[in-house]
Design an enzyme around this catalytic site. Structure first.
Site, PDB file in Angstrom:
ATOM      1  N   GLY A   4     -54.446 -20.063 -53.146  1.00  0.00           N
ATOM      2  CA  GLY A   4     -53.749 -21.181 -52.991  1.00  0.00           C
ATOM      3  C   GLY A   4     -54.709 -21.702 -52.141  1.00  0.00           C
ATOM      4  N   GLU A   5     -54.634 -20.753 -50.834  1.00  0.00           N
ATOM      5  CA  GLU A   5     -55.303 -21.143 -49.476  1.00  0.00           C
ATOM      6  C   GLU A   5     -56.997 -22.513 -49.845  1.00  0.00           C
ATOM      7  OE1 GLU A   5     -57.509 -18.364 -47.168  1.00  0.00           O
ATOM      8  OE2 GLU A   5     -55.060 -17.669 -47.591  1.00  0.00           O
ATOM      9  N   GLU A  35     -52.795  -9.849 -60.606  1.00  0.00           N
ATOM     10  CA  GLU A  35     -52.841 -10.916 -61.210  1.00  0.00           C
ATOM     11  C   GLU A  35     -53.869 -10.053 -62.871  1.00  0.00           C
ATOM     12  OE1 GLU A  35     -50.691 -14.142 -59.583  1.00  0.00           O
ATOM     13  OE2 GLU A  35     -52.963 -14.628 -60.474  1.00  0.00           O
ATOM     14  N   THR A  54     -57.483 -23.446 -52.190  1.00  0.00           N
ATOM     15  CA  THR A  54     -58.624 -24.788 -53.984  1.00  0.00           C
ATOM     16  C   THR A  54     -56.661 -25.667 -54.849  1.00  0.00           C
ATOM     17  OG1 THR A  54     -57.159 -22.826 -55.610  1.00  0.00           O
ATOM     18  CG2 THR A  54     -59.562 -22.914 -54.955  1.00  0.00           C
ATOM     19  N   ARG A  55     -55.377 -25.144 -53.779  1.00  0.00           N
ATOM     20  CA  ARG A  55     -54.039 -25.640 -54.437  1.00  0.00           C
ATOM     21  C   ARG A  55     -54.766 -26.906 -53.841  1.00  0.00           C
ATOM     22  NH1 ARG A  55     -49.348 -25.002 -55.270  1.00  0.00           N
ATOM     23  NH2 ARG A  55     -49.394 -22.139 -54.954  1.00  0.00           N
ATOM     24  N   GLY A 109     -43.467  -9.081 -51.336  1.00  0.00           N
ATOM     25  CA  GLY A 109     -43.153  -7.829 -51.737  1.00  0.00           C
ATOM     26  C   GLY A 109     -44.395  -6.763 -52.366  1.00  0.00           C
TER      27      GLY A 109
END
Length: 202
Positions: free
Chosen positions: A44-45, A110, A47-48, A76
């Site tokens: 996210g940092e 992921e 490309t968001r 977690g």
């Protein structure tokens, strides 16, 4: 042709960008096969606020349902069961590699799950290289090598196998046909998404 990923036709875009698209390939699914069309894996940092907005708009414009972790809060040590289910429910995963992608253990987990679904469920996997050289991912140098070294220092000995899975997944994903947009404008994303819609979501 990379038969594992169902891609093979090189389409020249602009000044020689190769876009790999499978033509005439039976991907083994039709409408209603999955709850989600595309799972988006990204940092996210990086490309968001820019790239992801353009990408999601392109997907939506083509009627393609995408899933992202809206908060990207790492709750977690391991990815949530919700994310695991979302990956399994997707027809296709798009992995946006950026300089800080490997700094997130969630992103790496992921990726491992995505590559597993490619092998076991026939999921289509499309890597996009955003301001990062694909060779850094394959050779695990630069920011990717640095991040993996940090993880090795921080994780417990019993988690070393987890790092081995990350390294294997990073090497395998760079063997797939993808798109390097480092030096090109966002217009190429729209062209690329057009081909995804035409040939993957038949």
């Amino acid at each position: 042709m990379d038969k594992r990923n169902g891609v093979g036709v090189g389409v020249g875009v602009g000044v020689g960008v190769a876009v790999g698209v499978g033509v005439g390939v039976d991907f083994g699914f039709g409408f209603g096969f999955s709850k989600v069309d595309v799972f988006l894996s990204f940092r996210g940092e990086d490309t968001r606020k820019n790239f992801m907005g353009h990408l999601r708009a392109s997907l939506s414009a083509k009627g393609i349902k995408s899933f992202i972790d809206d908060d990207q809060i790492e709750r977690g040590r391991y990815i949530s069961t919700q994310l695991i289910q979302a990956i399994e429910d997707s027809r296709c995963s798009i992995v946006i590699f950026s300089p800080n992608y490997a700094s997130s253990t969630w992103c790496l987990d992921e990726l491992v799950k995505i590559m597993d679904c490619m092998k076991t469920r026939g999921q289509i996997v499309i890597p996009i290289f955003y301001n990062v050289d694909p060779s850094e991912i394959r050779k695990q140098t630069g920011s990717f090598g640095e991040s993996l070294s940090v993880h090795e220092q921080n994780l417990k000995d019993e988690e070393m196998e987890r790092i081995d899975r990350w390294r294997t997944a990073l090497k395998e994903v760079t063997a797939l046909a993808g798109l390097d947009i480092q030096n090109y404008r966002y217009i190429y994303i729209y062209i690329y998404i057009y081909f995804i819609n035409e040939f993957v979501f038949l």
